[in-house]
Design an enzyme around this catalytic site. Structure first.
Site: not given
Length: 417
Positions: A305, A316, A337, A403
């Site tokens: 993530h 993580e 990302k 979230f």
């Protein structure tokens, strides 16, 4: 009941580093950054003045102008990416049984720009309600798969999964289950998001979730780096065509990989922060491995993530070390990302595509912008820092969290005849 095998036969991508699948993959391998000053609106008074926007993209090159006016950007992006994936799959839309083809899509927010603009326009008036008749149909999060379905005549299951940033990973797992349980032969799945708006940037800034590195936006998304200060908001879409294995084989389809399993869990901890020990993340990866019938030692690659937030990255990686033990150091771990920014509800889809192409090409894209080791992170982990690495990847996992403590993990493996 014997579960059916599920494979991926088509891919489509619309991202801040490439407006199609080929350009997206080349951008990932080359470590291209998608972050730049915002052009969608005047962001000069915002704490964060940059994002990962699409580049050189004109929707009217893809969809008729009359149609685009009735679609929020998140639906426009969904149509473009799904068109590419369907074309890539070589599905014969004239002969397939469309009642056996579903569309299961992910969106964390939906038509945020439409909502923002309609409310702002209303606030400028005298209180008399004057709203566009397409306001609600453009805004609602379920409308993107509806457009994909209507555009292609697909009459199977059609809906949107909404689990914040885990939305499109949830969609993929649902699609996977519908096919392996025999309820569909084909599902177009993925996710889209278009939240680089005044409301989106302002809202995430108010939460202190975004990087404020305005002096160097191109290096702002820096997962695992000691100096990371938040994520960079992105926009776009990713689409995948999933099929039952025998169905795909019978029609001579190109097969990218097999979906081995999917896992879900909840942190049950906090609205926006991960559990510091990664308890929910441990559970979701274990659930995924169990579903796939894969041992931890068989995993070669994890697309994390990895949002570039101070808390999330540490939690993580702790979870990965817990689940995989010493084998964690033999896994190529990365965060794409660092290049695309965080596409929220579309993140799971574009990162699943990155994981699949890693299997196909034997190249793990880098985690860029890393300069300083974080002493809270195990230095023995291979985070694929700054440069792509060649590797024969047979099993890859993709983590996506949202979230609310929503966790999703999807496992891909090279096809075994």
């Amino acid at each position: 009941m014997k579960l059916r095998r599920v494979v991926v036969t088509g891919l489509g991508a619309l991202t801040p580093i490439g407006n199609n699948l080929k350009d997206y993959w080349e951008g990932l391998k080359d470590g291209v950054t998608g972050a730049a000053p915002i052009t969608h609106f005047d962001a000069s008074k915002f704490k964060t003045q940059f994002a990962c926007e699409l580049k050189d993209f004109n929707i009217n090159d893809f969809i008729d102008r009359k149609v685009t006016r009735r679609l929020d950007k998140f639906s426009q992006y969904a149509v473009v990416a799904s068109d590419e994936a369907i074309k890539d799959s070589s599905l014969d839309l004239e002969t397939i049984d469309k009642s056996r083809v579903g569309v299961i899509w992910g969106a964390g927010i939906g038509g945020l720009e439409t909502f923002q603009d309609e409310v702002l326009n209303f606030s400028k008036g005298d209180g008399t309600p004057k709203f566009n008749p397409f306001f609600i149909p453009k805004m609602i999060a379920d409308i993107a798969p509806a457009h994909i379905s209507m555009r292609n005549g697909f009459m199977g299951p059609n809906y949107t999964t909404v689990s914040a940033c885990a939305s499109s990973a949830n969609a993929l797992i649902d699609a996977f289950n519908y096919i392996r349980l025999g309820m569909c032969d084909v599902v177009v799945s993925g996710g889209s998001e278009a939240a680089v708006t005044m409301a989106g940037m302002g809202g995430f800034n108010a939460m202190h979730a975004l990087s404020t590195r305005n002096d160097s936006p191109e290096t702002a998304s820096r997962p695992f780096d000691a100096d990371r200060d938040g994520f960079v908001l992105g926009e776009g879409a990713g689409a995948l065509v999933l099929e039952e294995y025998e169905y795909a084989k019978a029609r001579g389809a190109k097969i990218y990989c097999e979906i081995g399993g999917g896992g879900l869990s909840s942190d049950a901890y906090h609205l926006t922060a991960p559990h510091p020990e990664g308890i929910g993340v441990i559970a979701v990866m274990q659930n995924c491995l169990k579903d796939a019938g894969i041992s931890p030692e068989e995993v070669d690659h994890i697309n994390t993530h990895g949002t570039s937030t101070p808390l999330g990255d540490v939690a993580e990686l702790k979870a990965i070390s817990t689940v995989f033990g010493e084998h964690a150091k033999d896994i190529n771990i990365n965060s794409t990302k660092s290049m695309t920014g965080h596409l929220l509800g579309a993140a799971g889809a574009i990162e699943a595509i990155a994981s699949i192409l890693t299997l196909v090409d034997g190249i793990v894209p880098p985690t860029i912008n890393h300069t300083t080791m974080d002493d809270r992170i195990d230095a023995g982990l291979n985070l694929t820092l700054n440069n792509a690495q060649k590797r024969d990847v047979k099993v890859a996992m993709s983590n996506t969290f949202g979230f609310g403590g929503h966790n999703a993990c999807v496992l891909f493996r090279k096809i075994e005849e």
